[in-house]
Design a protein around this motif. Structure first.
Motif, PDB file in Angstrom:
ATOM      1  N   SER A   1      29.239  60.895 -75.858  1.00  0.00           N
ATOM      2  CA  SER A   1      29.639  62.326 -76.553  1.00  0.00           C
ATOM      3  C   SER A   1      28.975  63.377 -75.586  1.00  0.00           C
ATOM      4  O   SER A   1      29.540  64.186 -75.290  1.00  0.00           O
TER       5      SER A   1
ATOM      6  N   ILE B   1      30.102  60.460 -80.702  1.00  0.00           N
ATOM      7  CA  ILE B   1      29.287  60.803 -81.962  1.00  0.00           C
ATOM      8  C   ILE B   1      29.954  60.158 -83.219  1.00  0.00           C
ATOM      9  O   ILE B   1      29.311  59.693 -84.072  1.00  0.00           O
ATOM     10  N   SER B   2      31.208  59.827 -83.122  1.00  0.00           N
ATOM     11  CA  SER B   2      31.971  58.971 -84.495  1.00  0.00           C
ATOM     12  C   SER B   2      31.504  57.617 -84.394  1.00  0.00           C
ATOM     13  O   SER B   2      31.602  57.081 -85.561  1.00  0.00           O
TER      14      SER B   2
ATOM     15  N   ASN C   1      29.812  68.248 -82.150  1.00  0.00           N
ATOM     16  CA  ASN C   1      29.119  66.945 -81.783  1.00  0.00           C
ATOM     17  C   ASN C   1      27.841  66.891 -81.251  1.00  0.00           C
ATOM     18  O   ASN C   1      26.931  65.845 -81.767  1.00  0.00           O
TER      19      ASN C   1
ATOM     20  N   GLY D   1      33.975  63.689 -79.330  1.00  0.00           N
ATOM     21  CA  GLY D   1      34.041  63.207 -80.730  1.00  0.00           C
ATOM     22  C   GLY D   1      34.215  61.954 -80.929  1.00  0.00           C
ATOM     23  O   GLY D   1      33.754  61.358 -81.724  1.00  0.00           O
TER      24      GLY D   1
ATOM     25  N   MET E   1      33.981  61.938 -87.767  1.00  0.00           N
ATOM     26  CA  MET E   1      33.932  63.167 -86.946  1.00  0.00           C
ATOM     27  C   MET E   1      34.978  63.086 -85.721  1.00  0.00           C
ATOM     28  O   MET E   1      35.021  63.961 -85.046  1.00  0.00           O
TER      29      MET E   1
END
Length: 374
Positions: free
Chosen positions: A89, A70-71, A6, A67, A150
């Motif tokens: 993140s 960043i997703s 990430n 995760g 992600m």
């Protein structure tokens, strides 16, 4: 690896955010700084927390937060929300590492501690390297909302760790206290730890200086293409991964201080020689430079934990996070120097930093008191 994927993805997302969300280069740089600050510089705070009240669940929760943040970057509606997602993140990465390094210490205790920590370190290096390789195709195929995928590897590994927590807790040493694992005979050695932190900072300045400017050095000084410069950088990072796997077992066999001192002594002449070489021979030197620079990341983490046996979470947070973050911050003045005096001057300057690191490493005790390995 699943955690640092990430962090590695942040830089790969910047061009897409610039193109599709219209953020400026300065705003993109702020995202990189936010990621570095939240994931590295605050790690010691999580280390202090885990030393006072060990909380193994920080490992799976940290991965899940890394995760999740960043997703959501690709679907965040504005720059402020993007920034907050990057910070979330980064804080997940910071929360994971001190507690995870504590258990890496526990499960690889004894004569193979540096070897075990080297595997832990290589996992992080691999994750950082493949982050762009995962994030870029997702965004190319699905657009910025592709970052939502992600969350999948983070959720899977988080579930695995939650399942494994009861077994991992069994590795805690029998004499370890709830406040960090100090036995009555062990004492924290702050003087050597501070000097070790300065060694790590010198090494990190070299590392981030090279990561930031090697590609540009090949293009602007040696006259190669950008792709050739990126290949040289990749080879340096691969050399670092190989060096990590070699340095750990060597440190267990020959002693931590000897391996750290040898790497500092090798790094200075290698950097100077690199500054005199052409593109092809320079790649060979870069592989050796990568091995000498990155190879001792795990070794210094183990040394820090041995100098502060009662604060191994804090020690990991400093050696893996704070001091490395300081090195990353040092890339900014190095860039200013490059703008005024040229990239070749920066490379030559970097060659002097390991000399300082070697002097500091020489002053370290051969082994921590009450430690069975040096």
């Amino acid at each position: 690896m699943f955690t640092d994927v990430n962090q590695g993805a942040v830089a790969a997302l910047l061009p897409f955010l610039e193109a599709h969300r219209g953020i400026s280069l300065a705003a993109a740089g702020a995202l990189v700084f936010a990621s570095t600050a939240s994931s590295s510089i605050i790690q010691p705070l999580f280390g202090v927390f885990s030393d006072r009240r060990p909380f193994p669940a920080l490992m799976p929760l940290g991965i899940l937060a890394a995760g999740t943040g960043i997703s959501l970057v690709g679907v965040a509606p504005g720059y402020l929300s993007i920034l907050l997602c990057v910070v979330l993140s980064g804080m997940g990465v910071a929360a994971f590492h001190p507690e995870a390094a504590r258990f890496a210490n526990y499960v690889s205790s004894g004569s193979g501690r540096a070897r075990g920590m080297s595997f832990f370190s290589v996992g992080g290096n691999a994750g950082f390297a493949i982050g762009p390789a995962i994030a870029t195709p997702l965004v190319v195929v699905f657009g910025l909302p592709g970052t939502l995928f992600m969350i999948i590897p983070a959720a899977l590994m988080s579930a695995v760790l939650f399942h494994e927590l009861p077994r991992l807790k069994e590795f805690r040493p029998g004499g370890a206290s709830a406040a960090g694992g100090r036995s009555p005979a062990e004492q924290d050695e702050w003087g050597p730890f501070v000097r070790l932190t300065l060694v790590v900072a010198m090494r990190s300045l070299v590392y981030f200086g090279l990561v930031s400017f090697v590609s540009s050095y090949y293009h602007k000084v040696l006259g190669t293409s950008e792709a050739f410069g990126n290949t040289a950088l990749t080879l340096m990072l691969l050399g670092g991964a190989a060096g990590t796997l070699v340095a750990g077992p060597l440190a267990d066999r020959l002693g931590r201080k000897r391996v750290l001192l040898a790497s500092m002594c090798l790094l200075a002449p290698l950097l100077f020689v690199f500054s005199t070489l052409g593109p092809g021979a320079g790649m060979v030197a870069l592989v050796l430079i990568g091995a000498s620079t990155v190879g001792t990341f795990a070794v210094t983490t183990v040394m820090g934990q041995e100098y502060l046996p009662g604060r191994i979470g804090f020690a990991a947070g400093v050696t893996m996070g704070f001091s490395i973050g300081l090195g990353g911050a040092g890339a900014v003045p190095l860039g200013a120097i490059a703008d005024h005096f040229g990239l070749h001057t920066v490379v030559v300057m970097l060659a002097f930093l390991p000399v300082v690191g070697a002097v500091l490493a020489y002053t370290l005790p051969r082994r921590a008191r009450s430690s069975s390995g040096s």
